[in-house]
Every structure is written in structure tokens, then in C-alpha cells.
Write a protein that holds these residues in place. Structure first.
Motif, short mmCIF file in Angstrom:
data_model
loop_
_atom_site.label_atom_id
_atom_site.label_comp_id
_atom_site.label_asym_id
_atom_site.label_seq_id
_atom_site.Cartn_x
_atom_site.Cartn_y
_atom_site.Cartn_z
N UNK A 11 0.94 -1.17 -0.12
CA UNK A 11 0.17 -0.06 -0.04
C UNK A 11 1.01 1.12 0.10
N UNK A 12 0.28 2.29 -0.43
CA UNK A 12 1.30 3.50 -0.63
C UNK A 12 0.83 4.15 0.98
N UNK A 13 2.26 4.30 1.37
CA UNK A 13 1.78 4.80 2.93
C UNK A 13 1.88 6.42 3.14
N UNK A 14 2.63 6.90 2.07
CA UNK A 14 2.89 8.35 1.99
C UNK A 14 2.44 8.88 0.82
#
Length: 120
Positions: A11-14
Motif C-alpha cells: 500500500x502507498x503509505x505516504x
């Protein structure tokens, strides 16, 4: 292997960071030209010529003597460096003197050399 096997499944965290980085990515042409610039610097003889020219402008004969190479070999490499915008020349009478094109080239060269020395 299927192409999908190389896609990141995390998942794209930032998300904001990723979006800002994508937004600020330059045109592909810049990356091509930058890669070409560093490819030109990827030749030992050309790097030795840049070292000779880092502090002094010199003619082909002087560079050939410093590097212990033939004038034709040096001329060939200087032609490549000139076409790439890394060195330039000036005529004085019948002599042609070569120098680094500008301070950007000097800085890239000197910072690269400093980095190598620092890394040991």
C-alpha cells in the motif's frame, strides 16, 4: 515471468509524498540528456582529460604529453567532449586551447572526485 509479478503489492503509505514527487518529475528528455552526460564521463581517458583541464586550459599537445597519449587520440576525445558541451576551446593565433565548458562542469567533476576520495 508475467509482467504483473513485478508490480509492487504494498500500500502507498505516504500518498502526499508520492503525488508531489510525481507532480515534480521532469520531462523524460531531461533524464535522457542527463544519462548521456554521465555516459560521456564514463570513459577513463575523458575523465583524465577533464582532470588536466580542471585547473588549466591546455592545447592538444600539452594534454597528450600529460597523459602520455597521441595527439590524435586526445583530439578524438576532445571532439566528443566538445560535442557534448563538456569542454570548449578558444583560438590564439594558430593554437587552440581547451577548457571546461563552465562552472557546472567543473563542479560536477570536482564533487564527483571528492565523493570518490571520501569513500576511500
Amino acid at each position: 515471468m508475467a509482467r504483473n509479478e513485478f508490480i509492487c503489492d504494498c500500500n502507498v503509505i505516504h500518498k502526499e509524498l508520492v503525488e508531489a514527487t510525481i507532480k515534480n518529475m521532469p520531462n523524460e528528455d531531461l533524464f535522457y540528456k542527463l544519462a548521456e552526460f554521465f555516459k560521456i564521463l564514463g570513459d577513463t581517458t575523458r575523465v583524465r582529460i577533464l582532470y588536466a583541464l580542471d585547473k588549466n586550459e591546455m592545447c592538444v599537445c600539452d594534454i597528450a604529453n600529460v597523459l602520455g597519449m597521441s595527439k590524435s587520440s586526445i583530439s578524438h576525445q576532445l571532439g566528443t567532449l566538445r560535442r557534448s558541451g563538456i569542454v570548449k576551446c578558444r583560438k590564439q593565433g594558430k593554437e587552440v586551447f581547451y577548457m571546461l565548458d563552465d562552472e557546472h562542469v567543473r563542479e560536477v567533476f570536482e564533487i564527483g572526485a571528492e565523493h570518490i576520495k571520501h569513500r576511500g
